[in-house]
Write an enzyme that holds these catalytic residues in place. Structure first.
Site, short mmCIF file in Angstrom:
data_model
loop_
_atom_site.label_atom_id
_atom_site.label_comp_id
_atom_site.label_asym_id
_atom_site.label_seq_id
_atom_site.Cartn_x
_atom_site.Cartn_y
_atom_site.Cartn_z
N LYS A 174 56.92 39.64 27.68
CA LYS A 174 55.68 40.03 28.33
C LYS A 174 55.73 39.95 29.86
CE LYS A 174 52.15 40.91 26.63
NZ LYS A 174 51.19 40.07 25.93
N GLU A 195 43.60 42.07 35.98
CA GLU A 195 42.61 41.69 34.96
C GLU A 195 41.58 40.74 35.52
OE1 GLU A 195 44.42 40.81 30.94
OE2 GLU A 195 46.22 41.31 32.06
#
Ligand code: ARG
Length: 458
Positions: free
Chosen positions: A283, A290
């Protein structure tokens, strides 16, 4: 600490009530504005003969030494004080005695607080303006480098027409430019000086409000003393500007998040602005974008909180209004933090032009151009639209694209189709042919870049 207003009371304030009432924990950040306002007030009082020149000197020297001591960390805020205004005044009286007690002639804390927030916000507007300009500059530079990067433009998040990455980025430059101007407009209206409202009704002293306003950099004075102390429109207006900045940042964040997903892979964020997962080794998460998207809700909340606090408040000052500060401070802090993280994140973001291009090839985004091709050869647009629609359907069935269909296939639909169609529907031609002002065409994007550069050079 004894309250300055303790005179008519026979009992001290309950400890918990005292803490509840106190605002120094958050309004201490306005110490500089409070002291500056007081220095100018002392100058005015002396000029008008309300205090002596000597008293003025003592007050100004006292206030300057307090400012210096706070800035050099030689004086700590007393968090038992009710607010920053009381703290500064009592510290002054501690230092210079009776002259200090004269400072509060012809003014009230209601004026002071209305003055201090304006001065504080004026400073922060400049800071936010600088951050907005920096972000616009970063976007301009990124756009400049990506004038040839063709990508799909979307509507409904469905591939629609080819555009350049530069064109897409410049749309955000336009938004942030408007934000910059909006903050400037709100600032202009805010620069109206309330000092001298004297709680609400004005004063019997012969004050010179214009003198104070001018010395403090205001454009004028509030024309109604009740309005002067009751008005928090400027906070609402600025918070709504900040909410709009956040809304723009949030839309941009959302796109960056999508673009950096494996599904799009249009951009790669720099390692320094992404995080890993504690469990999934593959990841690379766009946490900054965000968080900016998330914090947008918080800034909207600040605006709603103050609107709700002010709703139904009778004139003039009510203690409810002390709630303005945490909301506006939070909104200022948040927008500043988001802008400062966003600019370098965008500056270091690496566009992956090949992926943009191949996505642009797959979505029939040249279908409008193919229809226009037939129209230019004399076919009515609706008929052309229908033919192209059927051809697109055929391509989907055959798992191919318009560029790869043989000319014979085209001819089945219309004799107007010829070999020149392939050039007409190449992505480069589709972009280059867009000549209208503001379009994605190469020339138009150059003009947009110049427009933004002119703004930045002003
Ligand atoms: N701390 C107060 C505020 O932030 C200052 C004004 C207080 N005025 C008053 N009359 N109690 O609103």
């Amino acid at each position: 600490m004894d309250k300055m207003w303790a005179g008519r009371f026979s009992k001290a304030l309950d400890k918990e009530a005292d803490d509840f009432n106190s605002s120094i924990h958050f309004d201490c950040r306005m110490y500089k504005q409070d002291i500056t306002g007081s220095i100018v007030h002392a100058m005015m009082l002396a000029k008008q003969g309300i205090i002596s020149e000597n008293e003025k000197e003592e007050i100004i020297n006292g206030l300057s030494s307090i400012l210096e001591d706070i800035e050099n960390k030689n004086l700590d805020f007393d968090f038992d004080a009710e607010d920053i205004h009381m703290f500064v005044e009592s510290e002054l009286t501690k230092r210079i005695g009776d002259s200090g007690k004269k400072l509060h002639t012809a003014r009230s804390r209601n004026d002071q607080v209305a003055l201090d927030i304006r001065l504080y916000l004026a400073y922060e507007c400049e800071e936010i303006g600088k951050l907005l300009r920096k972000l616009i500059e970063v976007i301009r530079d990124k756009a400049e480098e990506n004038q040839d990067a063709i990508m799909p433009g979307y509507t409904h998040l469905q591939r629609a027409q080819p555009i350049t990455f530069a064109h897409h980025l410049l749309a955000y430059a336009m938004m942030f430019k408007r934000d910059f101007e909006r903050v400037g407009d709100a600032l202009d209206r805010m620069l109206c000086c309330p000092i001298g409202s004297c709680a609400l009704a004005g004063t019997t002293y012969n004050t010179d409000r214009e003198f104070e306003a001018e010395k403090l950099g205001f454009k004028g004075i509030s024309m109604n003393s009740i309005d002067g102390v009751s008005d928090r429109d400027f906070c609402i207006e600025l918070m709504s500007c900040f909410a709009t900045v956040m809304m723009h940042l949030s839309r941009f964040s959302e796109e960056i998040i999508l673009w950096s997903s494996w599904e799009f892979k249009f951009v790669e964020l720099d390692d320094s602005y992404t995080t890993g997962s504690s469990i999934m080794p593959q990841k690379k998460n766009p946490d900054m974008a965000e968080l900016v998207r998330g914090k947008t809700g918080r800034v909207y909340g600040d605006l709603m909180a103050l609107l709700t606090t002010l709703k139904g408040l009778p004139l003039a000052y009510n203690k409810d209004m002390q709630e303005d500060k945490e909301a506006i401070f939070d909104s200022v802090d948040t927008v500043k933090k988001c802008l400062s993280i966003f600019a370098p994140m965008v500056a270091t973001m690496r566009p992956i032009k090949e992926n943009m291009y191949s996505a642009a090839q797959k979505g029939f985004i040249n279908a409008t151009d193919l229809a226009d091709y037939l129209v230019k050869k004399g076919m009515p647009f609706r008929t052309a639209y229908k033919h192209v629609g059927t051809l697109v359907g055929y391509c989907i069935e055959q798992n191919t694209v318009l560029e790869n269909l043989p000319i014979e296939k085209y001819k089945e639909y219309s004799d107007l189709f010829d070999n020149d169609l392939y050039n007409e529907i190449s992505l480069e031609t589709c972009v280059a042919k867009r000549i209208s002002a503001g379009s994605t065409g190469y020339e138009s994007v150059k003009r947009q870049l110049e427009y933004i550069t002119e703004f930045l050079n002003k």
